[in-house]
Motif scaffolding. Structure first.
Motif, PDB file in Angstrom:
ATOM      1  N   LEU A 108       0.851  -1.180   0.000  1.00  0.00           N
ATOM      2  CA  LEU A 108       0.000   0.000   0.000  1.00  0.00           C
ATOM      3  C   LEU A 108       0.892   1.237   0.000  1.00  0.00           C
ATOM      4  O   LEU A 108       2.034   1.193   0.459  1.00  0.00           O
ATOM      5  CB  LEU A 108      -0.903   0.031   1.242  1.00  0.00           C
ATOM      6  CG  LEU A 108      -1.970  -1.059   1.382  1.00  0.00           C
ATOM      7  CD1 LEU A 108      -2.613  -0.982   2.767  1.00  0.00           C
ATOM      8  CD2 LEU A 108      -3.016  -0.944   0.292  1.00  0.00           C
ATOM      9  N   SER A 109       0.352   2.348  -0.479  1.00  0.00           N
ATOM     10  CA  SER A 109       1.104   3.588  -0.439  1.00  0.00           C
ATOM     11  C   SER A 109       1.163   4.118   0.988  1.00  0.00           C
ATOM     12  O   SER A 109       0.311   3.774   1.825  1.00  0.00           O
ATOM     13  CB  SER A 109       0.454   4.628  -1.348  1.00  0.00           C
ATOM     14  OG  SER A 109      -0.810   5.014  -0.814  1.00  0.00           O
ATOM     15  N   GLN A 110       2.161   4.960   1.263  1.00  0.00           N
ATOM     16  CA  GLN A 110       2.276   5.539   2.594  1.00  0.00           C
ATOM     17  C   GLN A 110       1.030   6.346   2.943  1.00  0.00           C
ATOM     18  O   GLN A 110       0.547   6.304   4.080  1.00  0.00           O
ATOM     19  CB  GLN A 110       3.515   6.429   2.674  1.00  0.00           C
ATOM     20  CG  GLN A 110       3.691   7.104   4.034  1.00  0.00           C
ATOM     21  CD  GLN A 110       4.925   7.987   4.080  1.00  0.00           C
ATOM     22  OE1 GLN A 110       5.852   7.812   3.315  1.00  0.00           O
ATOM     23  NE2 GLN A 110       4.928   8.943   4.990  1.00  0.00           N
ATOM     24  N   SER A 111       0.490   7.065   1.971  1.00  0.00           N
ATOM     25  CA  SER A 111      -0.690   7.894   2.244  1.00  0.00           C
ATOM     26  C   SER A 111      -1.906   7.027   2.569  1.00  0.00           C
ATOM     27  O   SER A 111      -2.709   7.388   3.442  1.00  0.00           O
ATOM     28  CB  SER A 111      -0.985   8.784   1.038  1.00  0.00           C
ATOM     29  OG  SER A 111      -1.217   8.007  -0.130  1.00  0.00           O
ATOM     30  N   ALA A 112      -2.035   5.876   1.901  1.00  0.00           N
ATOM     31  CA  ALA A 112      -3.164   4.980   2.187  1.00  0.00           C
ATOM     32  C   ALA A 112      -3.054   4.413   3.596  1.00  0.00           C
ATOM     33  O   ALA A 112      -4.046   4.319   4.332  1.00  0.00           O
ATOM     34  CB  ALA A 112      -3.215   3.857   1.164  1.00  0.00           C
ATOM     35  N   VAL A 113      -1.836   4.052   3.992  1.00  0.00           N
ATOM     36  CA  VAL A 113      -1.621   3.535   5.347  1.00  0.00           C
ATOM     37  C   VAL A 113      -1.929   4.619   6.367  1.00  0.00           C
ATOM     38  O   VAL A 113      -2.604   4.380   7.383  1.00  0.00           O
ATOM     39  CB  VAL A 113      -0.166   3.030   5.510  1.00  0.00           C
ATOM     40  CG1 VAL A 113       0.109   2.660   6.967  1.00  0.00           C
ATOM     41  CG2 VAL A 113       0.088   1.823   4.605  1.00  0.00           C
ATOM     42  N   SER A 114      -1.455   5.836   6.105  1.00  0.00           N
ATOM     43  CA  SER A 114      -1.674   6.946   7.035  1.00  0.00           C
ATOM     44  C   SER A 114      -3.163   7.232   7.207  1.00  0.00           C
ATOM     45  O   SER A 114      -3.635   7.490   8.321  1.00  0.00           O
ATOM     46  CB  SER A 114      -0.951   8.192   6.508  1.00  0.00           C
ATOM     47  OG  SER A 114      -1.128   9.278   7.400  1.00  0.00           O
ATOM     48  N   ARG A 115      -3.929   7.187   6.099  1.00  0.00           N
ATOM     49  CA  ARG A 115      -5.374   7.434   6.187  1.00  0.00           C
ATOM     50  C   ARG A 115      -6.062   6.393   7.072  1.00  0.00           C
ATOM     51  O   ARG A 115      -6.936   6.719   7.878  1.00  0.00           O
ATOM     52  CB  ARG A 115      -5.994   7.426   4.786  1.00  0.00           C
ATOM     53  CG  ARG A 115      -5.754   8.687   3.983  1.00  0.00           C
ATOM     54  CD  ARG A 115      -6.700   8.763   2.792  1.00  0.00           C
ATOM     55  NE  ARG A 115      -6.568   7.599   1.909  1.00  0.00           N
ATOM     56  CZ  ARG A 115      -5.712   7.534   0.903  1.00  0.00           C
ATOM     57  NH1 ARG A 115      -4.896   8.558   0.647  1.00  0.00           N
ATOM     58  NH2 ARG A 115      -5.657   6.461   0.133  1.00  0.00           N
ATOM     59  N   GLN A 116      -5.658   5.141   6.936  1.00  0.00           N
ATOM     60  CA  GLN A 116      -6.272   4.066   7.722  1.00  0.00           C
ATOM     61  C   GLN A 116      -5.952   4.224   9.207  1.00  0.00           C
ATOM     62  O   GLN A 116      -6.809   3.982  10.068  1.00  0.00           O
ATOM     63  CB  GLN A 116      -5.787   2.696   7.227  1.00  0.00           C
ATOM     64  CG  GLN A 116      -6.245   2.327   5.825  1.00  0.00           C
ATOM     65  CD  GLN A 116      -7.745   2.132   5.743  1.00  0.00           C
ATOM     66  OE1 GLN A 116      -8.375   1.664   6.696  1.00  0.00           O
ATOM     67  NE2 GLN A 116      -8.338   2.517   4.620  1.00  0.00           N
ATOM     68  N   ILE A 117      -4.729   4.639   9.526  1.00  0.00           N
ATOM     69  CA  ILE A 117      -4.355   4.841  10.925  1.00  0.00           C
ATOM     70  C   ILE A 117      -5.146   6.007  11.517  1.00  0.00           C
ATOM     71  O   ILE A 117      -5.660   5.927  12.645  1.00  0.00           O
ATOM     72  CB  ILE A 117      -2.834   5.102  11.061  1.00  0.00           C
ATOM     73  CG1 ILE A 117      -2.043   3.846  10.643  1.00  0.00           C
ATOM     74  CG2 ILE A 117      -2.483   5.493  12.498  1.00  0.00           C
ATOM     75  CD1 ILE A 117      -2.325   2.609  11.475  1.00  0.00           C
ATOM     76  N   ARG A 118      -5.271   7.103  10.755  1.00  0.00           N
ATOM     77  CA  ARG A 118      -6.050   8.239  11.251  1.00  0.00           C
ATOM     78  C   ARG A 118      -7.503   7.854  11.485  1.00  0.00           C
ATOM     79  O   ARG A 118      -8.120   8.242  12.481  1.00  0.00           O
ATOM     80  CB  ARG A 118      -5.960   9.406  10.256  1.00  0.00           C
ATOM     81  CG  ARG A 118      -4.670  10.198  10.338  1.00  0.00           C
ATOM     82  CD  ARG A 118      -4.820  11.573   9.699  1.00  0.00           C
ATOM     83  NE  ARG A 118      -5.284  11.486   8.319  1.00  0.00           N
ATOM     84  CZ  ARG A 118      -4.482  11.377   7.265  1.00  0.00           C
ATOM     85  NH1 ARG A 118      -3.161  11.321   7.452  1.00  0.00           N
ATOM     86  NH2 ARG A 118      -4.966  11.316   6.047  1.00  0.00           N
ATOM     87  N   ALA A 119      -8.052   7.061  10.555  1.00  0.00           N
ATOM     88  CA  ALA A 119      -9.446   6.633  10.692  1.00  0.00           C
ATOM     89  C   ALA A 119      -9.625   5.754  11.931  1.00  0.00           C
ATOM     90  O   ALA A 119     -10.627   5.874  12.648  1.00  0.00           O
ATOM     91  CB  ALA A 119      -9.882   5.874   9.437  1.00  0.00           C
ATOM     92  N   LEU A 120      -8.648   4.877  12.215  1.00  0.00           N
ATOM     93  CA  LEU A 120      -8.729   4.025  13.396  1.00  0.00           C
ATOM     94  C   LEU A 120      -8.639   4.863  14.665  1.00  0.00           C
ATOM     95  O   LEU A 120      -9.367   4.620  15.640  1.00  0.00           O
ATOM     96  CB  LEU A 120      -7.607   2.974  13.361  1.00  0.00           C
ATOM     97  CG  LEU A 120      -7.562   1.977  14.527  1.00  0.00           C
ATOM     98  CD1 LEU A 120      -8.861   1.173  14.607  1.00  0.00           C
ATOM     99  CD2 LEU A 120      -6.363   1.030  14.367  1.00  0.00           C
ATOM    100  N   GLU A 121      -7.743   5.848  14.679  1.00  0.00           N
ATOM    101  CA  GLU A 121      -7.618   6.735  15.842  1.00  0.00           C
ATOM    102  C   GLU A 121      -8.919   7.514  16.084  1.00  0.00           C
ATOM    103  O   GLU A 121      -9.338   7.705  17.228  1.00  0.00           O
ATOM    104  CB  GLU A 121      -6.453   7.695  15.636  1.00  0.00           C
ATOM    105  CG  GLU A 121      -5.086   7.010  15.730  1.00  0.00           C
ATOM    106  CD  GLU A 121      -3.925   7.953  15.497  1.00  0.00           C
ATOM    107  OE1 GLU A 121      -2.867   7.776  16.145  1.00  0.00           O
ATOM    108  OE2 GLU A 121      -4.069   8.884  14.662  1.00  0.00           O
ATOM    109  N   GLU A 122      -9.568   7.929  14.991  1.00  0.00           N
ATOM    110  CA  GLU A 122     -10.834   8.636  15.132  1.00  0.00           C
ATOM    111  C   GLU A 122     -11.924   7.726  15.685  1.00  0.00           C
ATOM    112  O   GLU A 122     -12.731   8.123  16.527  1.00  0.00           O
ATOM    113  CB  GLU A 122     -11.256   9.214  13.776  1.00  0.00           C
ATOM    114  CG  GLU A 122     -10.388  10.380  13.316  1.00  0.00           C
ATOM    115  CD  GLU A 122     -10.702  10.799  11.887  1.00  0.00           C
ATOM    116  OE1 GLU A 122     -11.648  10.208  11.298  1.00  0.00           O
ATOM    117  OE2 GLU A 122      -9.997  11.693  11.367  1.00  0.00           O
TER     118      GLU A 122
END
Length: 301
Positions: free
Chosen positions: A27-41
């Protein structure tokens, strides 16, 4: 909770980097980052501290990582059981045992196992630390004491005693001791009392040191002790199973030996049906039976 987000979180926590986790997950770094932010939310908490050198788990992140590690181990177990064929033995098998037993007894016999099961892949982990089988740090263990962990299937394989051995060359040059006091004229080769070892071996070494030994060579495992003996450094304290593969070694002071050390094979209850473990267990038992037959045949009638 979204399983896919947890999978991505686990990869990031394990790698400590969005980029490295992305490479693992394709996965791209941005895709991974989006998923982590969504989990934190979703959890309404911060899971990582961000800094220039990578990511560090917060206290809440540590709690979640502990949970995903446990989940991952269980998924690996389920996957292993599913992959086990009813008729074939293949795949990865993680085996742990001590450095001495692994190098001096097990590893030299593994060619027979690979000949029978060429598709079996063994990861042999040699260390004195007792790995956690229920948590799947390893699939199967051979230990120098009965395992105390719950939910393990265990089988006693044999008993071992530590004895004194020397090479014929060493004894020809330095003479053969006839009593414990005579050891003061020789170099003793043994495990350091500070190294991790079975209590029976340490007790025997402590007893031998009472003979006022002036010359000492210590190593932190039995493989090193064996090399010292084979290279004529002195008289070594070694487990008795080494004599099968090194028949030229001469036993010294045959009345001296350690207490009995039980050897157990153990694996998690949940892997009871594993074909790989069954193949490994049966192989080890057959090798031990062959060893016992050889001893009986060599014994004077």
């Amino acid at each position: 909770m979204d399983w896919d987000k947890l999978r991505i979180f686990h990869a990031v926590a394990d790698a400590g980097s969005l980029t490295h986790a992305g490479d693992t997950l394709h996965l791209s770094q941005s895709a991974v980052s989006r998923q982590i932010r969504a989990l934190e939310e979703t959890l309404n908490t911060t899971l990582f501290h961000r800094h220039a050198r990578g990511l560090i788990l917060t206290e809440q992140g540590e709690l979640l990582f502990d949970a995903t590690k446990s989940m991952n181990k269980r998924l690996e177990t389920a996957s292993a059981r599913i992959r086990d064929s009813e008729e074939e033995v293949f795949g990865d098998l993680r085996v742990t045992t001590t450095t001495g037993f692994g190098t001096l007894w097990l590893a030299p016999r593994l060619p027979k196992l690979f000949e029978a099961y060429p598709d079996l892949k063994i990861d042999l982990m040699l260390e004195e630390r007792v790995l956690d089988l229920p948590m799947r740090e390893a699939d199967v263990a051979i230990r120098m004491k009965e395992p105390s962990q719950a939910d393990l299937i265990r089988k006693r394989l044999m008993s071992v005693r530590m004895r004194l051995y020397a090479s014929p060359t060493y004894l020809e040059t330095n003479g053969t001791p006839e009593s414990l006091l005579d050891l003061s004229d020789h170099r003793l080769v043994c495990q350091s009392l500070n190294s991790i070892q079975v209590a029976a071996g340490a007790t025997l070494v402590q007893h031998l040191l009472t003979s006022d030994i002036q010359h000492l060579f210590t190593v932190n495992n039995y493989f090193g002790v064996l090399q010292g003996v084979l290279n004529n450094i002195g008289i070594g304290v070694l487990p008795d199973y080494v004599t099968e593969d090194f028949p030229d070694l001469v036993r010294v002071l045959p009345d001296l030996e350690s207490g009995e050390v039980p050897v157990f094979l153990a694996y998690p209850e949940e892997l009871r049906q594993s074909k790989r473990i069954a193949a490994f267990r049966d192989f080890v038992q057959e090798e031990i039976f062959a060893h016992r037959r050889k001893i009986r045949e060599a014994a004077p009638q």
